[in-house]
Design a protein around this motif. Structure first.
Motif, PDB file in Angstrom:
ATOM      1  N   ASN A  63       0.869  -1.169   0.000  1.00 36.70           N
ATOM      2  CA  ASN A  63       0.000   0.000   0.000  1.00 36.70           C
ATOM      3  C   ASN A  63       0.908   1.222   0.000  1.00 36.70           C
ATOM      4  O   ASN A  63       1.666   1.439   0.939  1.00 36.70           O
ATOM      5  N   LYS A  65       0.424   4.213   0.536  1.00 36.29           N
ATOM      6  CA  LYS A  65       0.159   5.207   1.581  1.00 36.29           C
ATOM      7  C   LYS A  65       0.722   4.781   2.928  1.00 36.29           C
ATOM      8  O   LYS A  65       0.816   5.579   3.837  1.00 36.29           O
ATOM      9  N   ASP A  66       1.104   3.515   3.047  1.00 34.09           N
ATOM     10  CA  ASP A  66       1.675   2.976   4.280  1.00 34.09           C
ATOM     11  C   ASP A  66       3.199   3.001   4.150  1.00 34.09           C
ATOM     12  O   ASP A  66       3.796   2.132   3.525  1.00 34.09           O
ATOM     13  N   GLN A  67       3.830   4.016   4.756  1.00 34.30           N
ATOM     14  CA  GLN A  67       5.271   4.192   4.612  1.00 34.30           C
ATOM     15  C   GLN A  67       6.072   2.998   5.116  1.00 34.30           C
ATOM     16  O   GLN A  67       7.076   2.630   4.541  1.00 34.30           O
ATOM     17  N   ASP A 146      -0.815   8.468  -7.593  1.00 36.05           N
ATOM     18  CA  ASP A 146      -0.129   8.639  -6.328  1.00 36.05           C
ATOM     19  C   ASP A 146       1.370   8.611  -6.576  1.00 36.05           C
ATOM     20  O   ASP A 146       1.822   8.848  -7.674  1.00 36.05           O
TER      21      ASP A 146
END
Length: 157
Positions: A63, A65-67, A146
């Motif tokens: 994902n 967005k999940d660093q 993104d």
């Protein structure tokens, strides 16, 4: 009495070894005489080749967005790429490194480091793979704009 004991022990070990070798030969013969043996062997080899990452379609992208997930994915891909290149598996190693570049926060700096450390032909192969990896990460992200699209736009220039 010690000589007799040593001779008996030698005979017992020899018989046990012969039984073990016979056991191995018997089951090897049964396995090879199985009508489906060759078919199973070919299928197992095909699965192993597919599992090496030859296509790149079986990648589970993190994902974006999940660093933490992205960082873990990045590190594992870099490590796998380095190991495969060291083993001489250039295609698979470049696949892994291109995935690492695709999720990297600073792809230009990573590409500069890779350009200095990789042989020129391997680096060129990496550059050629980047657009297709960018497309696959965009598809995995649902086509959204993104971080993956930004990475690949910078890399192509």
């Amino acid at each position: 009495m010690a000589v007799w004991y040593r001779n008996a022990l030698g005979v017992v070990c020899g018989v046990a070894g012969a039984i073990f070798v016979g056991y191995c030969l018997y089951f090897d013969h049964r396995r090879r005489s199985d009508p489906n043996f060759k078919k199973k062997l070919r299928e197992r080899r095909r699965r192993a080749l597919r599992g090496r990452g030859s296509g790149g379609g079986t990648v589970t992208w993190p994902n974006l967005k999940d660093q933490e997930a992205v960082q873990k994915f990045f590190l594992s891909e870099v490590q796998a790429g380095e190991e495969l290149l060291a083993q001489g598996e250039i295609e698979s190693g470049v696949d892994h490194l291109s995935r690492a570049v695709a999720v990297c926060g600073q792809p230009q700096q990573l590409l500069q480091v890779l350009q200095q450390t990789l042989p020129p032909q391997v680096f060129q192969l990496l550059l050629h793979k980047l657009p297709s990896v960018g497309e696959s990460i965009l598809q995995a992200a649902g086509g959204g704009k993104d971080g993956g699209s930004k990475v690949m736009e910078e890399d192509v220039e």
